[in-house]
Design an enzyme around this catalytic site. Structure first.
Site, PDB file in Angstrom:
ATOM      1  N   ASP A 173       0.841  -1.198   0.000  1.00 45.39           N
ATOM      2  CA  ASP A 173       0.000   0.000   0.000  1.00 45.39           C
ATOM      3  C   ASP A 173       0.878   1.251   0.000  1.00 45.39           C
ATOM      4  O   ASP A 173       1.772   1.387   0.837  1.00 45.39           O
ATOM      5  CB  ASP A 173      -0.896  -0.031   1.251  1.00 45.39           C
ATOM      6  N   SER A 185     -11.168   4.713   2.631  1.00 50.01           N
ATOM      7  CA  SER A 185     -12.596   4.389   2.579  1.00 50.01           C
ATOM      8  C   SER A 185     -13.146   3.777   3.863  1.00 50.01           C
ATOM      9  O   SER A 185     -14.124   3.025   3.823  1.00 50.01           O
ATOM     10  CB  SER A 185     -12.860   3.448   1.398  1.00 50.01           C
TER      11      SER A 185
END
EC number: 4.1.2.13
Length: 311
Positions: A82, A215
């Site tokens: 990530d 999110s």
């Protein structure tokens, strides 16, 4: 089962109108909670590791935790880097066994982002690894990624075709109003995602997997537990889950969730230590945090991602 790439996951998710959860991992309890939930619900899964997680837990330890998860759960799992900030960390993860990496060149100029992303793609594809790129910048804080609201930039739909064609990235993270961290919106402001931008990008990149970072919904129940047990998280606001479900039904095939995991774990630990100050066995509070992680991930898989039964 060995690690898989996200290629087949995303193909099925796009046509099926659901998304794959990409959950950040840092330690054994988080890996266990996530994978047990996904395993029981037969959901495909992306475990993702940030540069900060690699510094904290060590690459080898994380790889062995994921290896254990593969043995214990009969579901497809991809291991993803990530927010890889440069070629070197992407190369290290590719060489170290990851099946997917993200090169985040979004802070660079358009041309420099293309050059960096293409370099990573060429190296990764030669090793059978897939690559996620990013256009646009999300506000908020996640490990070493710190972008102010003033510096955040929505993704320009008129750039996406050129970026994807010139770099060869396998998926694209876009900025449509999500943000990193627990304080995504100011109190009194209604959370809003730019679905018009998402729709336009989907038209320009048909059947192409889109990714949403930042999110987490900042689960109110865990914020409440933290607050009631000595924490300070007033005004923490996340992305409404109905908006994320709407995105998952469109071109969004990967939804990143990290902050919600941190909140779930912290709520469990705080609740035990605050209410039972005599407890000093880490297993007593970490198992509650782990249980919270499992409950949270199961909820996300069924009610937000729609990926249950899709393994």
């Amino acid at each position: 089962m060995a690690l898989v790439t996200t290629t087949e996951m995303f193909r099925k998710a796009y046509s099926g109108g659901y998304a794959i959860g990409a959950f950040n991992v840092n330690n054994m309890e988080i890996v266990q909670g996530i994978t047990e939930a996904a395993g029981e619900l037969k959901s495909p899964l992306i475990l993702q590791v940030s540069a900060g997680a690699r510094k904290y837990a060590n690459h080898t330890y994380l790889m062995k935790l994921v290896e254990a998860a593969l043995i214990e759960n009969d579901i497809p799992i991809a291991l993803h880097l990530d927010h890889g900030g440069d070629f070197e960390i992407c190369k290290s993860c590719i060489d170290g066994g990851f099946s997917s990496v993200m090169i985040d060149g979004s802070s660079h100029s358009f041309e420099d982002n293309i050059a960096l992303s293409k370099k990573v793609v060429e190296y990764a594809h030669a090793k059978g690894v897939v690559v996620e790129g990013e256009l646009g910048q999300l506000a908020g804080v996640e490990d070493d990624v710190k972008i102010s609201a003033e510096d955040a930039k929505y993704t320009h739909p008129d750039q996406v075709e050129e970026f994807v064609s010139r770099t060869g990235v396998d998926s694209l993270a876009i900025a449509i109003g999500t943000s990193h961290g627990a304080f995504k919106f100011k109190p009194g402001h209604n959370p809003m995602l730019r679905f018009d931008i998402l729709d336009e990008i989907a038209k320009r990149l048909p059947n192409y997997p889109i990714v949403l970072h930042g999110s987490s919904s900042v689960s109110p129940e865990y914020v409440k537990i933290i607050q009631e047990n000595g924490g300070r998280l007033a005004d923490a606001i996340g992305i409404p889950e109905d908006m994320l479900r709407q995105a998952a039904k469109s071109a969004v095939c990967k939804i990143n969730i990290d902050t919600d995991l941190r909140l779930a774990m912290t709520a469990g630990v705080r609740e035990v230590l605050y209410q039972k100050p005599e407890v000093f066995d880490p297993r007593e509070y970490l198992k509650i945090g782990r249980a919270n992680i499992k409950t949270l991930v199961a909820h996300k898989i069924v009610n937000v991602l729609g990926s249950d039964g899709k393994a």
